[in-house]
Design a protein around this motif. Structure first.
Motif, mmCIF file in Angstrom:
data_model
loop_
_atom_site.group_PDB
_atom_site.id
_atom_site.type_symbol
_atom_site.label_atom_id
_atom_site.label_comp_id
_atom_site.label_asym_id
_atom_site.label_seq_id
_atom_site.Cartn_x
_atom_site.Cartn_y
_atom_site.Cartn_z
ATOM 1 N N GLU A 1 -15.175 15.366 4.191
ATOM 2 C CA GLU A 1 -15.889 14.114 3.942
ATOM 3 C C GLU A 1 -14.989 13.107 3.231
ATOM 4 O O GLU A 1 -14.982 11.922 3.554
ATOM 5 N N LYS A 2 -14.200 13.585 2.264
ATOM 6 C CA LYS A 2 -13.287 12.696 1.534
ATOM 7 C C LYS A 2 -12.183 12.167 2.456
ATOM 8 O O LYS A 2 -11.833 10.983 2.397
ATOM 9 N N ILE A 3 -11.647 13.031 3.301
ATOM 10 C CA ILE A 3 -10.620 12.607 4.259
ATOM 11 C C ILE A 3 -11.180 11.539 5.202
ATOM 12 O O ILE A 3 -10.524 10.526 5.483
ATOM 13 N N LYS A 4 -12.401 11.745 5.652
ATOM 14 C CA LYS A 4 -13.055 10.769 6.532
ATOM 15 C C LYS A 4 -13.293 9.455 5.796
ATOM 16 O O LYS A 4 -13.067 8.369 6.343
ATOM 17 N N GLN A 5 -13.737 9.552 4.555
ATOM 18 C CA GLN A 5 -14.019 8.367 3.742
ATOM 19 C C GLN A 5 -12.758 7.521 3.540
ATOM 20 O O GLN A 5 -12.811 6.284 3.598
ATOM 21 N N LEU A 6 -11.621 8.185 3.303
ATOM 22 C CA LEU A 6 -10.366 7.475 3.074
ATOM 23 C C LEU A 6 -9.661 7.080 4.370
ATOM 24 O O LEU A 6 -8.679 6.346 4.337
ATOM 25 N N GLY A 7 -10.155 7.583 5.482
ATOM 26 C CA GLY A 7 -9.527 7.278 6.761
ATOM 27 C C GLY A 7 -8.153 7.896 6.907
ATOM 28 O O GLY A 7 -7.295 7.388 7.633
ATOM 29 N N ILE A 8 -7.948 9.025 6.225
ATOM 30 C CA ILE A 8 -6.641 9.681 6.239
ATOM 31 C C ILE A 8 -6.429 10.430 7.556
ATOM 32 O O ILE A 8 -7.340 11.082 8.071
ATOM 33 N N TYR A 9 -5.209 10.331 8.065
ATOM 34 C CA TYR A 9 -4.809 11.095 9.243
ATOM 35 C C TYR A 9 -3.967 12.270 8.737
ATOM 36 O O TYR A 9 -2.791 12.104 8.416
ATOM 37 N N PRO A 10 -4.557 13.469 8.598
ATOM 38 C CA PRO A 10 -3.852 14.563 7.925
ATOM 39 C C PRO A 10 -2.964 15.403 8.837
ATOM 40 O O PRO A 10 -3.256 15.601 10.016
ATOM 41 N N LYS A 11 -1.885 15.879 8.246
ATOM 42 C CA LYS A 11 -1.037 16.877 8.884
ATOM 43 C C LYS A 11 -0.907 18.025 7.890
ATOM 44 O O LYS A 11 -0.595 17.805 6.720
ATOM 45 N N TYR A 12 -1.159 19.258 8.338
ATOM 46 C CA TYR A 12 -1.141 20.416 7.453
ATOM 47 C C TYR A 12 0.093 21.266 7.732
ATOM 48 O O TYR A 12 0.325 21.668 8.873
ATOM 49 N N GLU B 1 0.833 -1.194 0.000
ATOM 50 C CA GLU B 1 0.000 0.000 0.000
ATOM 51 C C GLU B 1 0.875 1.254 0.000
ATOM 52 O O GLU B 1 1.978 1.249 0.539
ATOM 53 N N PRO B 2 0.406 2.348 -0.603
ATOM 54 C CA PRO B 2 1.161 3.610 -0.554
ATOM 55 C C PRO B 2 1.330 4.080 0.890
ATOM 56 O O PRO B 2 0.385 4.061 1.678
ATOM 57 N N GLN B 3 2.555 4.470 1.228
ATOM 58 C CA GLN B 3 2.871 4.934 2.576
ATOM 59 C C GLN B 3 3.809 6.129 2.506
ATOM 60 O O GLN B 3 4.284 6.486 1.436
ATOM 61 N N GLU B 4 4.094 6.727 3.669
ATOM 62 C CA GLU B 4 5.012 7.868 3.746
ATOM 63 C C GLU B 4 4.604 8.950 2.728
ATOM 64 O O GLU B 4 5.407 9.391 1.902
ATOM 65 N N ILE B 5 3.353 9.370 2.788
ATOM 66 C CA ILE B 5 2.770 10.226 1.743
ATOM 67 C C ILE B 5 2.914 11.706 2.086
ATOM 68 O O ILE B 5 2.538 12.147 3.174
ATOM 69 N N THR B 6 3.448 12.459 1.134
ATOM 70 C CA THR B 6 3.536 13.920 1.250
ATOM 71 C C THR B 6 2.925 14.533 -0.001
ATOM 72 O O THR B 6 3.264 14.147 -1.117
ATOM 73 N N GLU C 1 -7.088 8.769 -3.620
ATOM 74 C CA GLU C 1 -8.135 7.744 -3.677
ATOM 75 C C GLU C 1 -7.862 6.762 -4.820
ATOM 76 O O GLU C 1 -7.988 5.548 -4.649
ATOM 77 N N ASP C 2 -7.471 7.280 -5.975
ATOM 78 C CA ASP C 2 -7.152 6.415 -7.122
ATOM 79 C C ASP C 2 -5.953 5.513 -6.836
ATOM 80 O O ASP C 2 -5.860 4.401 -7.366
ATOM 81 N N LEU C 3 -5.028 5.989 -5.999
ATOM 82 C CA LEU C 3 -3.855 5.187 -5.626
ATOM 83 C C LEU C 3 -4.205 4.085 -4.626
ATOM 84 O O LEU C 3 -3.400 3.181 -4.385
ATOM 85 N N GLY C 4 -5.400 4.172 -4.051
ATOM 86 C CA GLY C 4 -5.800 3.184 -3.060
ATOM 87 C C GLY C 4 -5.360 3.514 -1.654
ATOM 88 O O GLY C 4 -5.268 2.626 -0.798
ATOM 89 N N VAL C 5 -5.098 4.792 -1.401
ATOM 90 C CA VAL C 5 -4.669 5.200 -0.057
ATOM 91 C C VAL C 5 -5.827 5.035 0.927
ATOM 92 O O VAL C 5 -6.917 5.563 0.709
ATOM 93 N N GLN C 6 -5.595 4.300 1.984
ATOM 94 C CA GLN C 6 -6.586 4.067 3.021
ATOM 95 C C GLN C 6 -5.901 4.032 4.382
ATOM 96 O O GLN C 6 -4.886 3.352 4.557
#
Length: 218
Positions: free
Chosen positions: A176-187, A70-75, A134-139
């Motif tokens: 909503e998209k961040i919640k859907q993907l279960g992303i833990y965001p850092k800004y 799975e895609p990881q270490e995402i910036t 989302e297209d990359l399958g990030v979850q």
């Protein structure tokens, strides 16, 4: 996703000291855990992710095999450009990530019609980047989002209020998209000079140059 270790270290005097590691990749965290176990000095060894979920070493190894591809270490770098005369926006995104043992970079842009302001273009660029993830399958991964728009980043963090109706619609859509993907965001706000690549992609979109390129970083 980053992980940290917590364990109780046994000293020669039999005194016990609670220890915590820095945040690290899953692979590095497991390596540290294995070394601690080999030394026989660590008890109550647990791994924690950024959401607070915990595992023992055996469970962590199983998790690594599951997420390895799975895609990881995402910036993510994002930027939006706006033409007031045409009400068009150029959206630019540069995404760095690791998949398996390889590291990749994606450069992409898109032309978007019916924009009202530059701030709206910045929101649209952020959402455009989320669609690529989302297209990359990030979850269920931690992702760092970098841009030079203080307005977008501070409003997403909830530090600044958003009073404009059209921006609130983008804000709701993004959350909503961040919640859907279960992303833990850092800004992370960065100087415009550090966001040149995303800015160039946004400009190229306004010039009619459509770009999507995925490359391996050596």
């Amino acid at each position: 996703m980053k992980y940290k270790l917590e364990w109780v270290h046994k000293l020669k005097s039999n005194e016990k000291v609670k220890c915590t590691s820095d945040w690290a990749s899953a692979e590095t965290a497991i390596q540290l855990g294995e070394e601690l176990e080999r030394l026989g000095k660590a008890v109550d060894l647990y791994f924690y992710d950024e959401k607070g979920t915990s595992w023992i070493l055996k469970e962590m190894k199983k998790l690594l095999t599951e997420i390895e591809e799975e895609p990881q270490e995402i910036t993510v770098y994002f930027d939006g450009g706006f033409h007031k005369e045409t009400n068009q926006a150029g959206l630019g995104a540069v995404i760095f990530f690791q998949q398996g043992k390889k590291k990749y970079r994606i450069r992409a842009n898109e032309l978007f019609d019916e924009m009202d302001t530059n701030n709206e273009a910045e929101y649209a660029a952020f959402y455009f980047a989320l669609n690529i993830l989302e297209d990359l399958g990030v979850q269920h991964q931690s992702c760092e989002f970098k841009g030079d728009s203080q307005v977008v980043l501070k409003q997403l963090e909830g530090e600044w209020p958003c009073y404009e109706e059209n921006l609130n619609r983008w804000l709701d859509r993004i959350e909503e998209k961040i919640k859907q993907l279960g992303i833990y965001p850092k800004y992370t706000a960065i100087p415009r000079n550090d966001n040149k690549e995303a800015d160039k992609l946004a400009t190229q979109a306004l010039e009619g140059k459509n770009i999507f390129a995925k490359t391996i970083i050596l």
